[in-house]
Design a protein around this motif. Structure first.
Motif, mmCIF file in Angstrom:
data_model
loop_
_atom_site.group_PDB
_atom_site.id
_atom_site.type_symbol
_atom_site.label_atom_id
_atom_site.label_comp_id
_atom_site.label_asym_id
_atom_site.label_seq_id
_atom_site.Cartn_x
_atom_site.Cartn_y
_atom_site.Cartn_z
ATOM 1 N N SER A 78 91.225 16.230 62.793
ATOM 2 C CA SER A 78 90.690 14.882 62.597
ATOM 3 C C SER A 78 89.904 14.713 61.306
ATOM 4 C CB SER A 78 89.810 14.494 63.777
ATOM 5 O OG SER A 78 88.692 15.346 63.859
ATOM 6 N N ARG A 86 84.543 11.859 68.834
ATOM 7 C CA ARG A 86 84.986 10.541 69.315
ATOM 8 C C ARG A 86 86.325 10.686 70.068
ATOM 9 N NH1 ARG A 86 83.457 5.546 67.305
ATOM 10 N NH2 ARG A 86 82.685 6.513 65.413
ATOM 11 N N ILE A 87 87.251 11.432 69.491
ATOM 12 C CA ILE A 87 88.562 11.654 70.125
ATOM 13 C C ILE A 87 88.378 12.436 71.427
ATOM 14 C CG2 ILE A 87 90.808 12.802 69.895
ATOM 15 C CD1 ILE A 87 90.674 10.379 68.114
ATOM 16 N N MET A 90 86.998 9.910 74.089
ATOM 17 C CA MET A 90 87.820 8.793 74.531
ATOM 18 C C MET A 90 89.227 9.189 74.946
ATOM 19 S SD MET A 90 90.288 7.270 72.494
ATOM 20 C CE MET A 90 90.929 7.514 70.881
ATOM 21 N N LEU A 91 89.722 10.352 74.516
ATOM 22 C CA LEU A 91 91.091 10.742 74.839
ATOM 23 C C LEU A 91 91.175 12.104 75.524
ATOM 24 C CD1 LEU A 91 94.146 10.108 74.599
ATOM 25 C CD2 LEU A 91 94.097 11.288 72.387
ATOM 26 N N PHE A 148 100.938 9.211 69.070
ATOM 27 C CA PHE A 148 99.773 8.542 69.645
ATOM 28 C C PHE A 148 98.486 9.206 69.175
ATOM 29 C CE2 PHE A 148 96.637 7.834 72.989
ATOM 30 C CZ PHE A 148 96.697 6.465 73.126
ATOM 31 N N LEU A 149 98.444 10.531 69.206
ATOM 32 C CA LEU A 149 97.260 11.270 68.766
ATOM 33 C C LEU A 149 96.975 11.020 67.293
ATOM 34 C CD1 LEU A 149 94.986 13.297 69.274
ATOM 35 C CD2 LEU A 149 96.661 15.136 68.898
ATOM 36 N N ARG A 151 97.712 8.409 65.597
ATOM 37 C CA ARG A 151 97.208 7.030 65.474
ATOM 38 C C ARG A 151 95.750 6.951 65.915
ATOM 39 N NH1 ARG A 151 96.878 2.966 62.440
ATOM 40 N NH2 ARG A 151 96.359 1.067 63.541
ATOM 41 N N GLN A 152 95.397 7.634 67.015
ATOM 42 C CA GLN A 152 94.014 7.617 67.487
ATOM 43 C C GLN A 152 93.083 8.298 66.475
ATOM 44 O OE1 GLN A 152 93.212 5.622 70.055
ATOM 45 N NE2 GLN A 152 95.408 5.240 69.853
ATOM 46 N N ILE A 155 92.604 5.702 63.655
ATOM 47 C CA ILE A 155 91.689 4.643 64.094
ATOM 48 C C ILE A 155 90.251 5.157 64.108
ATOM 49 C CG2 ILE A 155 90.996 3.247 66.098
ATOM 50 C CD1 ILE A 155 94.060 3.028 66.723
ATOM 51 N N SER A 156 90.038 6.330 64.664
ATOM 52 C CA SER A 156 88.684 6.896 64.749
ATOM 53 C C SER A 156 88.118 7.227 63.375
ATOM 54 C CB SER A 156 88.690 8.140 65.637
ATOM 55 O OG SER A 156 88.971 7.774 66.971
#
Length: 177
Positions: A78, A86-87, A90-91, A148-149, A151-152, A155-156
């Motif tokens: 990240s 954060r990831i 939330m995930l 998906f990961l 993209r998250q 975004i984060s």
């Protein structure tokens, strides 16, 4: 295990994914998730199925294979500890909780439940009417999870950068109102 593999594919896009319980193949692998009965981050072994599990976070959420992979590689994947946290919150933690049989929500309307991430992953499973290969479906799920990961993470990262800009602006503002 789908998201653990997805995270490792983000890290190593050319990696070959082999789904097996063959101990010789497991022993020879560079990285192993969700099988092998070993958690050893130094040796890239990320199984959480030991009798006592592979540890828990301070808030009590036990690690699954995804959480163990994220614990080692999240900051690298990240780009910062803030984004990795954060990831994780939330995930990763909701996925780890679900994988360990822990519900993280209470339905407010009887019979109506959210379509959570583990249900999306489970939608890749083969039905009784399909003639398909589960390993192929697993890879489809892992590739979806990888996108998906990524993209998250993006975004984060952007949220984190925006927060830093706001905090710096506040810090430099003469009028703190």
């Amino acid at each position: 295990d789908v998201f653990a593999v997805a995270a490792l594919l983000v890290l190593n896009p050319e990696a070959e994914v082999i789904r097996t319980r063959d101990e010789e193949l497991i022993d020879a692998a560079d990285m192993v998730v969700d099988v092998g009965q070993i958690y050893d981050a130094e040796k890239n072994r990320f199984d959480h199925h030991q009798i006592d599990g592979a540890g828990k976070r301070e808030n009590g959420v036990p690690y699954s294979s995804f959480g163990l992979v994220w614990k080692k590689f999240g900051e690298k994947l990240s780009g910062s500890i803030q984004v990795a946290r954060r990831i994780d919150e939330m995930l990763v933690q909701p996925i780890d909780a679900a994988d360990n049989g822990i519900e993280t929500y209470t339905a407010l309307i009887p019979g109506v439940q959210p379509f959570v991430i583990n249900k999306i992953v489970n939608s890749y499973r083969i039905t009784w009417k399909e003639d398909a290969n589960w390993d192929d479906r697993f890879l489809e799920a892992a590739n979806w999870a990888k996108d998906f990961l990524k993209r998250q993470i993006k975004i984060s990262q952007d949220i984190n950068e925006g927060e830093e800009i706001v905090l710096e602006s506040y810090k430099n503002a003469k009028d703190k109102r």
